[in-house]
Each structure stands twice: as C-alpha cells, then as structure tokens.
Design a protein around this motif. Structure first.
Motif, PDB file in Angstrom:
ATOM      1  N   CYS A  22      44.146 -92.584 -67.017  1.00  0.00           N
ATOM      2  CA  CYS A  22      44.666 -93.734 -67.755  1.00  0.00           C
ATOM      3  C   CYS A  22      45.144 -93.223 -69.107  1.00  0.00           C
ATOM      4  O   CYS A  22      44.331 -92.776 -69.924  1.00  0.00           O
ATOM      5  CB  CYS A  22      43.594 -94.797 -67.920  1.00  0.00           C
ATOM      6  SG  CYS A  22      44.076 -96.171 -68.989  1.00  0.00           S
ATOM      7  N   ALA A  23      46.448 -93.284 -69.306  1.00  0.00           N
ATOM      8  CA  ALA A  23      47.039 -92.832 -70.562  1.00  0.00           C
ATOM      9  C   ALA A  23      47.213 -94.011 -71.505  1.00  0.00           C
ATOM     10  O   ALA A  23      47.740 -95.056 -71.108  1.00  0.00           O
ATOM     11  CB  ALA A  23      48.382 -92.170 -70.297  1.00  0.00           C
ATOM     12  N   ALA A  24      46.775 -93.835 -72.733  1.00  0.00           N
ATOM     13  CA  ALA A  24      46.831 -94.908 -73.723  1.00  0.00           C
ATOM     14  C   ALA A  24      47.831 -94.571 -74.823  1.00  0.00           C
ATOM     15  O   ALA A  24      48.027 -93.405 -75.177  1.00  0.00           O
ATOM     16  CB  ALA A  24      45.455 -95.133 -74.330  1.00  0.00           C
ATOM     17  N   SER A  25      48.425 -95.606 -75.363  1.00  0.00           N
ATOM     18  CA  SER A  25      49.328 -95.437 -76.503  1.00  0.00           C
ATOM     19  C   SER A  25      49.258 -96.685 -77.366  1.00  0.00           C
ATOM     20  O   SER A  25      48.763 -97.728 -76.943  1.00  0.00           O
ATOM     21  CB  SER A  25      50.764 -95.194 -76.031  1.00  0.00           C
ATOM     22  OG  SER A  25      51.235 -96.293 -75.276  1.00  0.00           O
ATOM     23  N   GLY A  26      49.748 -96.557 -78.591  1.00  0.00           N
ATOM     24  CA  GLY A  26      49.830 -97.703 -79.470  1.00  0.00           C
ATOM     25  C   GLY A  26      48.734 -97.786 -80.513  1.00  0.00           C
ATOM     26  O   GLY A  26      48.853 -98.531 -81.480  1.00  0.00           O
TER      27      GLY A  26
END
Length: 122
Positions: A22-26
């Motif tokens: 699960c890649a997260a951004s922001g």
C-alpha cells in the motif's frame, strides 16, 4: 489528505503466500498509522491488522494471527501485508487505511484505498 493505492493482489493456491503493498502519498508517512481490512462477498468489512506510525506496534485479528505480518518502510511511504498459509476463507478484497490516531483494532479510519482482490483456491 492521504491517498492510498494497494497492489499485489492475485490468485494463489491454498497454503501459498502473497504480499500486498500500500503506497501512501499526500502526508508525511511516518506520522500516519496504518491498517489492513478485508471484505468477502456478502460479508461485512473485517479488520485484519494494524501498525503504528513508527512500526513499533502491531495488532492482528485472531483469524490471521501467526499467518499474516504487517510491516512498513517509511522511506518508501509503503506498508505491507505479508500473507502466508493462505486459506480459501482469506479470499476477499483487501483494503489499506490510514488514521491519525493509533487505536489497536479500531475500524475508525479517515482514509481508505480502493482495494485489491485476493483469491485463494482450494
């Protein structure tokens, strides 16, 4: 705001293994606590496990304890769900989620991914 994208789902035989990412951004990833959930057809969404922002604390549902492991790489803004000894009843759409507050076992998350399908054949 946090955006989450799961990957790594697929078809696997019973007894096999699979690793979801699960890649997260922001947001700064090492301030976010992460969780994994799943939902099988016709069933309610189910908590799988979670991990604190530092990775020092994890908590698992009894149904996956000893078979699934959650880890995270804060340098890569990614959380993982390593699944082993998979069973047909593990078949579900798997979701990652993010929360600002670490509460082991909670279903209360502010941000959700779109999910990735895991199918375990017998």
């Amino acid at each position: 705001q946090v955006q989450l994208v799961e990957s790594g789902g697929g078809l696997v035989q019973a007894g096999g293994s699979l690793r979801l990412s699960c890649a997260a951004s922001g947001r700064t990833f090492n301030t976010i606590n992460m969780g994994w959930f799943r939902q099988a057809p016709g069933k309610e969404r189910e908590f799988v496990g979670d991990i604190s922002w530092s990775g020092s604390s994890t908590f698992y549902a009894d149904s996956v304890k000893g078979r699934f492991t959650i880890s995270r790489d804060n340098a890569k803004n990614t959380v993982y769900l390593q699944m082993s000894s998979l069973k047909p009843e593990d078949t579900a759409v798997y979701y990652c989620a993010a929360t600002n507050w670490y509460r082991p076992g909670t279903n209360n998350y502010e941000y959700w991914g779109q999910g990735t399908q895991v199918t375990v054949s017998s």
